[in-house]
Enzyme design. Sequence first.
Site, PDB file in Angstrom:
ATOM      1  N   LYS A  70      11.500   9.690 -19.174  1.00 33.80           N
ATOM      2  CA  LYS A  70      12.048   8.360 -18.912  1.00 33.80           C
ATOM      3  C   LYS A  70      11.452   7.334 -19.876  1.00 33.80           C
ATOM      4  O   LYS A  70      12.163   6.557 -20.491  1.00 33.80           O
ATOM      5  CB  LYS A  70      11.737   7.995 -17.461  1.00 33.80           C
ATOM      6  CG  LYS A  70      12.275   6.673 -17.000  1.00 33.80           C
ATOM      7  CD  LYS A  70      12.009   6.498 -15.508  1.00 33.80           C
ATOM      8  CE  LYS A  70      12.335   5.087 -15.060  1.00 33.80           C
ATOM      9  NZ  LYS A  70      12.070   4.869 -13.636  1.00 33.80           N
TER      10      LYS A  70
ATOM     11  N   GLY B  68      11.238   8.738 -11.255  1.00 36.00           N
ATOM     12  CA  GLY B  68      11.070  10.086 -11.830  1.00 36.00           C
ATOM     13  C   GLY B  68      11.343  11.196 -10.835  1.00 36.00           C
ATOM     14  O   GLY B  68      12.118  12.121 -11.091  1.00 36.00           O
ATOM     15  N   ARG B  69      10.723  11.102  -9.653  1.00 38.24           N
ATOM     16  CA  ARG B  69      10.869  12.198  -8.679  1.00 38.24           C
ATOM     17  C   ARG B  69      12.211  12.162  -7.956  1.00 38.24           C
ATOM     18  O   ARG B  69      12.470  13.007  -7.104  1.00 38.24           O
ATOM     19  CB  ARG B  69       9.701  12.173  -7.698  1.00 38.24           C
ATOM     20  CG  ARG B  69       9.507  10.860  -6.966  1.00 38.24           C
ATOM     21  CD  ARG B  69       8.152  10.823  -6.254  1.00 38.24           C
ATOM     22  NE  ARG B  69       7.854   9.517  -5.692  1.00 38.24           N
ATOM     23  CZ  ARG B  69       7.325   8.504  -6.347  1.00 38.24           C
ATOM     24  NH1 ARG B  69       7.036   8.634  -7.640  1.00 38.24           N
ATOM     25  NH2 ARG B  69       7.066   7.357  -5.752  1.00 38.24           N
TER      26      ARG B  69
ATOM     27  N   HIS C 276       2.592  37.549   4.576  1.00 33.17           N
ATOM     28  CA  HIS C 276       1.524  38.506   4.274  1.00 33.17           C
ATOM     29  C   HIS C 276       0.321  37.797   3.678  1.00 33.17           C
ATOM     30  O   HIS C 276      -0.549  38.436   3.088  1.00 33.17           O
ATOM     31  CB  HIS C 276       2.045  39.581   3.318  1.00 33.17           C
ATOM     32  CG  HIS C 276       3.102  40.419   3.963  1.00 33.17           C
ATOM     33  ND1 HIS C 276       2.846  41.638   4.534  1.00 33.17           N
ATOM     34  CD2 HIS C 276       4.418  40.157   4.188  1.00 33.17           C
ATOM     35  CE1 HIS C 276       3.968  42.119   5.053  1.00 33.17           C
ATOM     36  NE2 HIS C 276       4.937  41.239   4.857  1.00 33.17           N
TER      37      HIS C 276
ATOM     38  N   GLU D 239       3.878  12.052  -3.710  1.00 29.23           N
ATOM     39  CA  GLU D 239       3.803  10.911  -4.617  1.00 29.23           C
ATOM     40  C   GLU D 239       4.471   9.698  -3.952  1.00 29.23           C
ATOM     41  O   GLU D 239       4.105   8.556  -4.198  1.00 29.23           O
ATOM     42  CB  GLU D 239       4.477  11.235  -5.955  1.00 29.23           C
ATOM     43  CG  GLU D 239       3.962  10.366  -7.100  1.00 29.23           C
ATOM     44  CD  GLU D 239       4.328  10.886  -8.480  1.00 29.23           C
ATOM     45  OE1 GLU D 239       3.565  10.644  -9.414  1.00 29.23           O
ATOM     46  OE2 GLU D 239       5.391  11.517  -8.633  1.00 29.23           O
TER      47      GLU D 239
ATOM     48  N   LYS E  39      -5.255   8.833 -15.714  1.00 30.53           N
ATOM     49  CA  LYS E  39      -4.639   8.799 -17.050  1.00 30.53           C
ATOM     50  C   LYS E  39      -5.455   7.918 -17.980  1.00 30.53           C
ATOM     51  O   LYS E  39      -5.725   8.271 -19.129  1.00 30.53           O
ATOM     52  CB  LYS E  39      -3.233   8.184 -16.960  1.00 30.53           C
ATOM     53  CG  LYS E  39      -2.134   9.083 -16.533  1.00 30.53           C
ATOM     54  CD  LYS E  39      -0.805   8.346 -16.800  1.00 30.53           C
ATOM     55  CE  LYS E  39       0.290   8.800 -15.894  1.00 30.53           C
ATOM     56  NZ  LYS E  39       1.483   7.957 -15.960  1.00 30.53           N
TER      57      LYS E  39
ATOM     58  N   GLU F  46       1.577  14.146 -22.190  1.00 28.90           N
ATOM     59  CA  GLU F  46       1.844  15.589 -22.219  1.00 28.90           C
ATOM     60  C   GLU F  46       3.162  15.886 -22.933  1.00 28.90           C
ATOM     61  O   GLU F  46       3.244  16.780 -23.789  1.00 28.90           O
ATOM     62  CB  GLU F  46       1.936  16.151 -20.785  1.00 28.90           C
ATOM     63  CG  GLU F  46       0.644  16.119 -20.003  1.00 28.90           C
ATOM     64  CD  GLU F  46       0.437  14.821 -19.222  1.00 28.90           C
ATOM     65  OE1 GLU F  46       1.074  13.790 -19.583  1.00 28.90           O
ATOM     66  OE2 GLU F  46      -0.357  14.837 -18.268  1.00 28.90           O
TER      67      GLU F  46
HETATM   68  C1  G6Q Z   1       7.679  10.427 -10.740  1.00 29.57           C
HETATM   69  C2  G6Q Z   1       6.608   9.966 -11.587  1.00 29.57           C
HETATM   70  C3  G6Q Z   1       6.165  10.933 -12.651  1.00 29.57           C
HETATM   71  C4  G6Q Z   1       7.014  10.925 -13.915  1.00 29.57           C
HETATM   72  C5  G6Q Z   1       6.237  11.637 -15.024  1.00 29.57           C
HETATM   73  C6  G6Q Z   1       7.019  11.766 -16.301  1.00 29.57           C
HETATM   74  O1  G6Q Z   1       8.189   9.789  -9.855  1.00 29.57           O
HETATM   75  O2  G6Q Z   1       6.920   8.724 -12.058  1.00 29.57           O
HETATM   76  O3  G6Q Z   1       6.034  12.242 -12.198  1.00 29.57           O
HETATM   77  O4  G6Q Z   1       8.238  11.531 -13.669  1.00 29.57           O
HETATM   78  O5  G6Q Z   1       5.037  10.968 -15.248  1.00 29.57           O
HETATM   79  O6  G6Q Z   1       7.353  10.509 -16.785  1.00 29.57           O
HETATM   80  P1  G6Q Z   1       8.346  10.351 -17.988  1.00 29.57           P
HETATM   81  O7  G6Q Z   1       9.678  10.847 -17.572  1.00 29.57           O
HETATM   82  O8  G6Q Z   1       8.360   8.894 -18.327  1.00 29.57           O
HETATM   83  O9  G6Q Z   1       7.802  11.192 -19.115  1.00 29.57           O
END
Ligand code: G6Q
Length: 527
Positions: A187, A249-250, A366, A335, A486, A193
């Site tokens: 996003k 994001g989620r 199991h 989250e 972070k 990462e």
């Molecule tokens: C989700 C969070 C988080 C996000 C990641 C990736 O709700 O905001 O998990 O999706 O940090 O972020 P980017 O899509 O900006 O790389």
Amino acid sequence: MRDIHLRRLFAEDPRRGERMALEAAGVHLDYSKNRVSAETLRLLLALAQECGLAQRIEAMFRGERINTTEKRAALHTALRAPAGSSVLVDGENVVPGVHAVLEAMARFCQSVRAGHWRGHTGKRMRNAVNIGIGGSDLGPVMAFEALRAYSERGLRLRFVSNVDGTDFAEAVRDLDPGETLFIVASKTFTTLETMANARAARAWLLAGLGGAKEAIARHFVAVSTNEKEVRGFGIDPANMFGFWDWVGGRYSMDSAIGLSTMLAVGPAHFRDLLAGFREMDEHFRAAPLARNLPVLMGLLSVWYVNFFGTQTLAVLPYDQYLKRFPAYLQQLAMESNGKRVTAEGDPVAWNTGPVYWGEPGTNGQHSFYQLLHQGTLVVPCDFIGFCQPLNALQDQHDMLIANMLAQGEALAFGRTADEVRAEGTPEWLVPHRVFEGNRPSNTLRLERLTPAALGRLVALYEHSVFTQAAIWGINAFDQWGVELGKALAQRIIPELSGAAEPSGAHDGSTLALISRYRSLRQPRGRD
Ligand code: G6Q
């Protein structure tokens, strides 16, 4: 209810199993094995009313800025709104934009799947690697695994998320760069990462294709809201699929973040997935609270957390394709609801989000089910199963579902000492073989694992999480808790390899850990 056993509740009301079940939007929920009476449900619904749940639901669907700390709407429901409908954000209807992106995604996916989209050396794409993390990874991975049966088997999909170089190295080690497409899903397009892995991918591709920079345009596409950064990375904005700041994001697997899903299963199945989400959205918005699936599930979760002191909730899908569903739900739920202050910023006076965890059945049986049955902790369980198998092997699907039903039954009713004795068990062994029972569970069943069914299931949990947040008075849509680590990592990165020993800014433990790492760290020349 603390002292009332489910055995008694069922004995007093033989029709409880029928009465405490609800079917909506293709999902059947049996909630009769919960430690609730009709009175409990009445009180929980009164609590929902007192917390303004109905108004909060409307506020979300209408696009109000309910994510107050980030001053944004939380409008994932607009991602599956039908073409021709209207959802206004700042006076602008966002639905046409949503459908324009879906169409662009469909055109792209069709061209890759049909082999029209060619790589730099003229080959068709046989591999697609999604690079993303968190919300830009967990949904796509989960959906790919869940819908594997519907996927184009000639296209190999891989997912890279971890900043650990192993993730990327293992994902591409057997791939031909000339046949590999990278989807950089981010996003913000600034995530540590993802950008590190995207740079690794670019270097790997260029090394494999003789350093031709023009290759990037044929082998990289982006999913992002940040065109400037996408361009800066070298990806043609024509190959960028956008979304909006009102998609968290989620909550984004049904936005362009789902590009890998669409690539795997094709545009028609992706639309079915969205239709499933929409069915559950419509149910959540329109059904009275007492007959509302996500509301009931959310209230039951609140009930156990706040009145029984439970701290976790197990999600146990009896379907191998849903193997990543618990991991997906962990982010969605934890989250969202791992918060200690209210939306107004006051410390909460009650516990909030439980730990979600789980594994697919029957594997969990199991391993950790021992604790579920005989441990001292009460863990509410969600069993999820489908009535029709996608891979029918003799009677294995009956075996699978029989196990799921047996677990719910065993948890609820257990086995008394007298029953154990009656089986001829020696007295000294009796306590070990007693199952106290009274352990709550929901049983969720759907007809068949289709793309639409997956959409319904995900939306069910999204809205259950929302319901819980509304009761607790917290903001389910921000995630400030991920920031501190972070920021500290950014400070530590140069300290691990710099010439001068780090000093001052850290506590004694962290400082010693840094020093020890520095002394054992592989010298650069040897990596
Ligand atoms: C989700 C969070 C988080 C996000 C990641 C990736 O709700 O905001 O998990 O999706 O940090 O972020 P980017 O899509 O900006 O790389």
